[in-house]
Write an enzyme that holds these catalytic residues in place. Structure first.
Site, short mmCIF file in Angstrom:
data_model
loop_
_atom_site.label_atom_id
_atom_site.label_comp_id
_atom_site.label_asym_id
_atom_site.label_seq_id
_atom_site.Cartn_x
_atom_site.Cartn_y
_atom_site.Cartn_z
N GLU A 51 48.76 -5.17 4.09
CA GLU A 51 47.42 -5.76 3.97
C GLU A 51 47.17 -6.23 2.54
O GLU A 51 47.51 -5.54 1.58
CB GLU A 51 46.36 -4.73 4.36
CG GLU A 51 44.94 -5.30 4.32
CD GLU A 51 44.02 -4.56 5.26
OE1 GLU A 51 44.33 -4.50 6.46
OE2 GLU A 51 43.01 -4.04 4.78
N TYR A 69 38.49 -9.76 4.73
CA TYR A 69 37.39 -10.71 4.64
C TYR A 69 36.21 -9.98 4.03
O TYR A 69 35.81 -8.92 4.54
CB TYR A 69 37.04 -11.17 6.06
CG TYR A 69 36.00 -12.24 6.15
CD1 TYR A 69 36.37 -13.59 6.19
CD2 TYR A 69 34.65 -11.92 6.25
CE1 TYR A 69 35.41 -14.57 6.31
CE2 TYR A 69 33.69 -12.90 6.36
CZ TYR A 69 34.07 -14.23 6.40
OH TYR A 69 33.11 -15.20 6.52
N ALA A 88 32.73 -8.79 3.40
CA ALA A 88 31.45 -8.82 4.14
C ALA A 88 30.39 -9.46 3.25
O ALA A 88 30.43 -9.32 2.04
CB ALA A 88 31.05 -7.40 4.52
N HIS A 91 41.23 -11.55 8.84
CA HIS A 91 40.07 -10.73 9.19
C HIS A 91 38.82 -11.61 9.18
O HIS A 91 38.74 -12.58 8.43
CB HIS A 91 39.87 -9.61 8.15
CG HIS A 91 40.92 -8.54 8.20
ND1 HIS A 91 40.69 -7.26 7.76
CD2 HIS A 91 42.20 -8.55 8.64
CE1 HIS A 91 41.79 -6.53 7.94
NE2 HIS A 91 42.72 -7.30 8.45
N ASP A 109 30.53 -3.91 7.02
CA ASP A 109 29.54 -2.89 6.65
C ASP A 109 28.17 -3.53 6.54
O ASP A 109 28.06 -4.70 6.15
CB ASP A 109 29.94 -2.22 5.33
CG ASP A 109 31.07 -1.22 5.55
OD1 ASP A 109 31.07 -0.56 6.60
OD2 ASP A 109 31.96 -1.14 4.68
N ALA A 115 30.91 -5.39 16.36
CA ALA A 115 32.15 -6.18 16.43
C ALA A 115 32.38 -6.77 17.82
O ALA A 115 32.94 -7.86 17.96
CB ALA A 115 33.33 -5.30 16.01
N TYR A 170 38.90 4.45 14.42
CA TYR A 170 38.68 5.47 13.41
C TYR A 170 39.13 6.85 13.89
O TYR A 170 38.39 7.52 14.63
CB TYR A 170 37.18 5.49 13.04
CG TYR A 170 36.72 4.12 12.56
CD1 TYR A 170 36.72 3.81 11.21
CD2 TYR A 170 36.36 3.12 13.47
CE1 TYR A 170 36.34 2.54 10.77
CE2 TYR A 170 36.00 1.85 13.05
CZ TYR A 170 35.99 1.57 11.70
OH TYR A 170 35.63 0.31 11.27
N GLN A 204 41.70 3.11 10.71
CA GLN A 204 41.28 3.44 9.35
C GLN A 204 42.37 4.32 8.74
O GLN A 204 43.13 4.97 9.47
CB GLN A 204 39.93 4.19 9.45
CG GLN A 204 39.33 4.62 8.14
CD GLN A 204 39.03 3.46 7.23
OE1 GLN A 204 39.95 2.89 6.62
NE2 GLN A 204 37.78 3.07 7.12
N GLN A 236 41.62 6.27 -7.34
CA GLN A 236 41.62 5.69 -6.00
C GLN A 236 41.26 6.75 -4.94
O GLN A 236 40.72 6.40 -3.90
CB GLN A 236 43.04 5.19 -5.74
CG GLN A 236 43.17 3.97 -4.86
CD GLN A 236 44.65 3.72 -4.59
OE1 GLN A 236 45.51 4.04 -5.42
NE2 GLN A 236 44.95 3.16 -3.45
#
Ligand code: FAD
Length: 292
Positions: free
Chosen positions: A17, A49, A51, A77, A109, A127, A148, A179, A215
């Site tokens: 990704e 993408y 949001a 996305h 989100d 979605a 998820y 996720q 991170q």
């Protein structure tokens, strides 16, 4: 090439990704990083993408470039929650015109300023609304959805989460990507429950290599993922030594992938975050298994 067809392979394959730049000035460096990852010839690459329109305008450009220059299948996305029908339709048209066959249909989100707002009049609330719109625009799109293992943070419980997920899949998702998670047992439990809920599409586990201590906090905040003690010990030991932390984080992600494959999972999505060196090291660690 449709992702659903790539998933039929019976040996391990990795996808990576990347995310588009936030500003025009960062475009060239991000494009270069995504090309370096494309040179590894993963099964496919997904391009996120932003949001609310943040980085969204470059998603398609990056996806189109990877596909045209390196022949790597791409997954673009698309989010919908704070968009109008008009904007989403324009985006779908552009995706079609760019010859992208695979779309990840996401809600996105809820923007901070809209949290708690009355959503009843919004063009897109979930979605599933976007999945339906994509199917209508082009029944040939191969559509992915998010899922998820540790339930979506807004869901009241897993039963509800899986019931909504089943509706989304029935509306037209061809596959689901998870996720991030740091304990494979959570994924195995989730797979059991997902099949029990009657969801039969392929599930692609998403693995995030954590390569620096900062991170960790961001990833946990973003995903709500559980951090196993084994991972916490690793951050305690190496968190203040950047090179060692990177090496340990890559080893941990590699180990997760090997365990997934040993347990029958053949496609793993790596959240490689525009880091070609991380993608390359993970691929190199698995070279004999991948046959690359
Ligand atoms: P949904 O499937 O709509 O679910 C959101 C919540 O609503 C869940 O709690 C669900 O149970 C509930 N729900 C769904 N339908 C209904 C219904 N009919 N009635 C009541 N409740 C319902 N974000 C980005 O901005 N850009 C990206 O590129 C991006 N890529 C991602 C890729 C993956 C693999 C994942 C896992 C997440 C990604 N995200 C991305 C984050 C994602 O946008 C957020 O997690 C978002 O909060 C939920 O999106 P969703 O598509 O899962 O939403």
């Amino acid at each position: 090439m449709k992702i659903i067809d790539l998933l039929k392979k019976e040996t391990l394959s990795l996808s990576f990704e990347v995310f588009p730049p936030k500003t025009e000035t960062a475009f060239e460096s991000v494009k270069y990083a995504t090309e370096e990852i494309a040179r590894l010839h993963p099964a496919f690459m997904s391009v996120t993408y932003g949001a609310g329109g943040g980085t969204s305008r470059y998603t398609l450009e990056i996806a189109r470039n990877i596909k045209a220059a390196y022949g790597v299948p791409t997954l673009a996305h698309l989010t919908c929650v704070s968009s109008t029908k008009e904007t989403v339709r324009e985006k779908i048209k552009a995706i079609k015109e760019a010859g992208i066959e695979n779309v990840m249909a996401l809600r996105g989100d809820i923007p901070k300023e809209l949290e708690g707002a009355d959503r009843s009049a919004w063009d897109y609330r979930y979605a599933i609304d976007l999945v339906r719109e994509l199917k209508e625009a082009n029944p040939d799109f191969c559509i992915g959805g998010a899922c998820y293992p540790e339930i979506h943070p807004e869901s009241v419980n897993q039963r509800e989460d899986l019931a909504r997920l089943k509706e989304k899949v029935d509306a037209g998702c061809d596959f689901l990507t998870t996720q991030m998670f740091f304990d494979n047992n959570l994924l195995y439990n989730f797979l059991y429950k997902i099949r029990e809920a009657g969801i039969t599409v392929p599930i692609i586990p998403g693995i995030m290599p954590i390569t620096n201590a900062n991170q960790v906090e961001r990833a946990v905040k973003l995903s709500g993922s559980f951090m196993p003690q084994r991972f916490k010990s690793l951050v305690d030991k190496f968190g203040s030594a950047p090179d060692a932390m990177k090496q340990a984080g890559i080893a941990y992600a590699t180990d997760q992938i090997i365990d997934l494959y040993a347990n029958g999972i053949t496609n793993v999505h790596v959240y490689s975050m525009n880091k070609p060196d991380v993608a390359e090291k993970i691929q190199a660690n698995l070279s004999d298994i991948l046959g690359k």
